[in-house]
Design a protein around this motif. Structure first.
Motif, short mmCIF file in Angstrom:
data_model
loop_
_atom_site.label_atom_id
_atom_site.label_comp_id
_atom_site.label_asym_id
_atom_site.label_seq_id
_atom_site.Cartn_x
_atom_site.Cartn_y
_atom_site.Cartn_z
N LEU A 340 3.84 6.26 -1.24
CA LEU A 340 2.43 6.63 -1.32
C LEU A 340 2.20 7.77 -2.32
O LEU A 340 1.22 7.78 -3.06
CB LEU A 340 1.90 7.03 0.06
CG LEU A 340 1.75 5.89 1.07
CD1 LEU A 340 1.42 6.44 2.46
CD2 LEU A 340 0.68 4.90 0.62
N LEU A 343 2.06 6.56 -5.72
CA LEU A 343 0.79 5.90 -6.00
C LEU A 343 -0.37 6.89 -6.09
O LEU A 343 -1.51 6.50 -6.33
CB LEU A 343 0.50 4.86 -4.91
CG LEU A 343 1.43 3.64 -4.88
CD1 LEU A 343 1.08 2.76 -3.67
CD2 LEU A 343 1.32 2.84 -6.17
N PHE A 345 -1.22 9.22 -3.53
CA PHE A 345 -1.84 9.52 -2.24
C PHE A 345 -1.00 10.57 -1.49
O PHE A 345 0.22 10.53 -1.52
CB PHE A 345 -1.95 8.26 -1.38
CG PHE A 345 -2.78 7.18 -2.01
CD1 PHE A 345 -4.16 7.29 -2.05
CD2 PHE A 345 -2.18 6.08 -2.59
CE1 PHE A 345 -4.94 6.30 -2.64
CE2 PHE A 345 -2.94 5.08 -3.18
CZ PHE A 345 -4.32 5.19 -3.21
N ASP A 371 3.25 -2.47 -3.70
CA ASP A 371 2.22 -1.44 -3.94
C ASP A 371 0.83 -1.95 -3.60
O ASP A 371 0.01 -1.22 -3.02
CB ASP A 371 2.28 -0.99 -5.40
CG ASP A 371 3.51 -0.15 -5.70
OD1 ASP A 371 4.20 0.24 -4.73
OD2 ASP A 371 3.79 0.11 -6.88
N GLU A 372 0.55 -3.21 -3.95
CA GLU A 372 -0.78 -3.74 -3.65
C GLU A 372 -1.01 -3.84 -2.13
O GLU A 372 -2.15 -3.68 -1.65
CB GLU A 372 -1.00 -5.10 -4.32
CG GLU A 372 0.01 -6.18 -3.95
CD GLU A 372 1.21 -6.21 -4.89
OE1 GLU A 372 1.82 -7.29 -5.01
OE2 GLU A 372 1.52 -5.16 -5.49
N ASP A 373 0.06 -4.07 -1.38
CA ASP A 373 -0.05 -4.10 0.09
C ASP A 373 -0.40 -2.71 0.62
O ASP A 373 -1.21 -2.56 1.55
CB ASP A 373 1.25 -4.59 0.71
CG ASP A 373 1.62 -5.99 0.29
OD1 ASP A 373 0.76 -6.88 0.39
OD2 ASP A 373 2.77 -6.21 -0.13
N LEU A 374 0.21 -1.68 0.01
CA LEU A 374 -0.06 -0.32 0.46
C LEU A 374 -1.52 0.07 0.18
O LEU A 374 -2.16 0.73 1.00
CB LEU A 374 0.89 0.66 -0.23
CG LEU A 374 2.35 0.59 0.21
CD1 LEU A 374 3.19 1.60 -0.58
CD2 LEU A 374 2.49 0.85 1.71
N ARG A 375 -1.98 -0.34 -0.99
CA ARG A 375 -3.40 -0.03 -1.31
C ARG A 375 -4.33 -0.71 -0.30
O ARG A 375 -5.34 -0.14 0.12
CB ARG A 375 -3.71 -0.46 -2.73
CG ARG A 375 -3.00 0.35 -3.80
CD ARG A 375 -3.51 0.03 -5.20
NE ARG A 375 -2.86 0.84 -6.20
CZ ARG A 375 -1.78 0.48 -6.89
NH1 ARG A 375 -1.24 -0.71 -6.67
NH2 ARG A 375 -1.27 1.27 -7.80
N GLU A 376 -3.99 -1.93 0.06
CA GLU A 376 -4.79 -2.64 1.08
C GLU A 376 -4.70 -1.91 2.42
O GLU A 376 -5.69 -1.78 3.15
CB GLU A 376 -4.27 -4.07 1.20
CG GLU A 376 -4.97 -4.87 2.29
CD GLU A 376 -4.30 -6.23 2.51
OE1 GLU A 376 -4.42 -6.79 3.62
OE2 GLU A 376 -3.63 -6.74 1.57
N ILE A 378 -4.24 1.25 3.15
CA ILE A 378 -4.98 2.51 3.27
C ILE A 378 -6.44 2.34 2.88
O ILE A 378 -7.20 3.32 2.88
CB ILE A 378 -4.34 3.63 2.41
CG1 ILE A 378 -4.39 3.27 0.94
CG2 ILE A 378 -2.92 3.90 2.87
CD1 ILE A 378 -3.90 4.40 0.04
#
Length: 379
Positions: A340, A343, A345, A371-376, A378
């Motif tokens: 995070l 990215l 955060f 990474d796209e999963d993490l953005r989703e 949060i």
């Protein structure tokens, strides 16, 4: 005795025997030039008598490389050696690699011959090859299962005939490391002219012991190792160049050196894999996709605190850009926080704990979190 280990790469000969992995002439030259960049001492370019294409490829490699010795394989036959001589004509440093079976299994069931005739044929082949080139390597095929006293006699006679290198292959991958050490040590103690030649290891991986047997042979006195990129080769493959190079690099206490430039290991592995269409297994030592990847939460936490907690090599040293922290349901908070942060955060512990709870549910469902999963996650 020198502690410099000669690296003999047979990717283009034994490695190319893997079904479906044959290369054309241009591809072989590309690999040979990469091997030269990597720092190998000898390139076994092919088996010239086997086909017109192999003959032409050996010729092309002789023209292309400048520093390494170029070697051509033959059987103990006049036509084989003649073909090798012709193919190696333009080589700056030519070597003929000739030989014959040495185990009683081969002598009886492959050659329908006797030990006496095998010695006679081996000596003839070395002398005939020696009449064309100075550098002649003799292979005693299936030496791993040969009678030891006979192997000593054969070794003595081919060195007397002019062999500069004697290759003692464990062709079937049969030996255990301590037995390999004992056998090479026996030869050093019982072959009076053994120091006039370099003893070479060519070990197959049928029982997964090729690398261990090669190291054992080095410790007993062998000073050349016959290896392939990614450990490819006949059946279960050969000793892996990258494994030997990095074992000797990491274990400097052994006192051995090579001319290999480790930063080219991964690029060379990738080139060979791509050209041959033979993918490297993810858990392959040194060059596999997971060789510098961490997915366990315990490992990730330790690695993030200090890389040497879980890595004995730097990925950059072998040409890998960086280590990887893989996010799965086995990952911990430290790894999640690390990713995070990369990215952009930054969360305090209470909020991170909530995100981590949702992260575990997502990881159970999706297996690998990107990474796209993490953005989703949060929002």
């Amino acid at each position: 005795m020198s502690n410099r280990i000669q690296i003999f790469d047979t990717t283009l000969r034994d490695g190319e025997q893997v079904p479906g992995c044959q290369l054309n002439r241009e591809e072989k030259v590309e690999v040979a030039l990469q091997l030269e960049l990597l720092g190998v001492d000898i390139i076994e370019a092919g088996f010239p008598i086997s086909s017109p294409g192999d003959f032409a490829s050996v010729q092309a490699i002789c023209d292309a490389v400048k520093e390494p010795t170029v070697c051509a394989l033959t059987r103990a036959k006049k036509e084989d050696i003649d073909a090798a001589v012709a193919a190696l004509k333009t080589a700056r440093k030519p070597r003929i690699h000739t030989g014959i079976g040495s185990s009683d299994v081969h002598i009886k069931h492959k050659f329908n011959s006797t030990r006496e005739e095998i010695i006679e044929r081996g000596v003839w082949a070395v002398k005939y090859a020696k009449s064309f080139v100075e550098d002649v390597e003799f292979f005693a095929e299936d030496a791993g299962r040969a009678d030891l006293a006979f192997l000593a006699q054969l070794t003595r006679e081919v060195i007397k005939a002019g062999a500069t290198v004697v290759n003692l292959p464990d062709t079937t991958g049969y030996l255990l490391p301590h037995v390999m050490h004992e056998r090479i040590k026996y030869l050093y103690e019982n072959v009076d002219n053994i120091h006039l030649a370099t003893i070479s290891m060519h070990n197959h991986n049928d029982l997964g012991l090729a690398t261990a047997n090669t190291i054992a042979g080095i410790q007993a006195g062998a000073r050349q190792v016959e290896v392939t990129i990614n450990g490819i080769g006949e059946r279960a493959g050969n000793t892996s160049l990258e494994e030997i190079a990095m074992i000797l690099n990491v274990h400097k206490d052994l006192g051995f050196t090579t001319g290999i430039k480790p930063k080219y290991l991964y690029p060379t592995s990738t080139l060979v894999s791509n050209l041959m269409g033979m993918h490297v297994q993810p858990n392959k030592a040194v060059v596999g996709a997971n060789a510098f990847a961490h997915s366990s939460g315990i490992h990730q936490d330790g690695f993030l605190k200090h890389a040497q907690n879980y890595e004995i090599m730097n990925p950059e040293d072998v040409g890998v850009s960086s280590s990887a922290i893989l996010l799965t349901s086995r990952s911990g908070r430290a790894a999640l926080r690390h990713r995070l942060t990369l990215l952009g955060f930054d969360f305090e512990k209470p909020e991170l704990d909530k995100i981590y709870t949702r992260f575990l549910l997502m990881a159970d469902e999706r297996k690998m979190i990107h990474d796209e999963d993490l953005r989703e996650l949060i929002g």
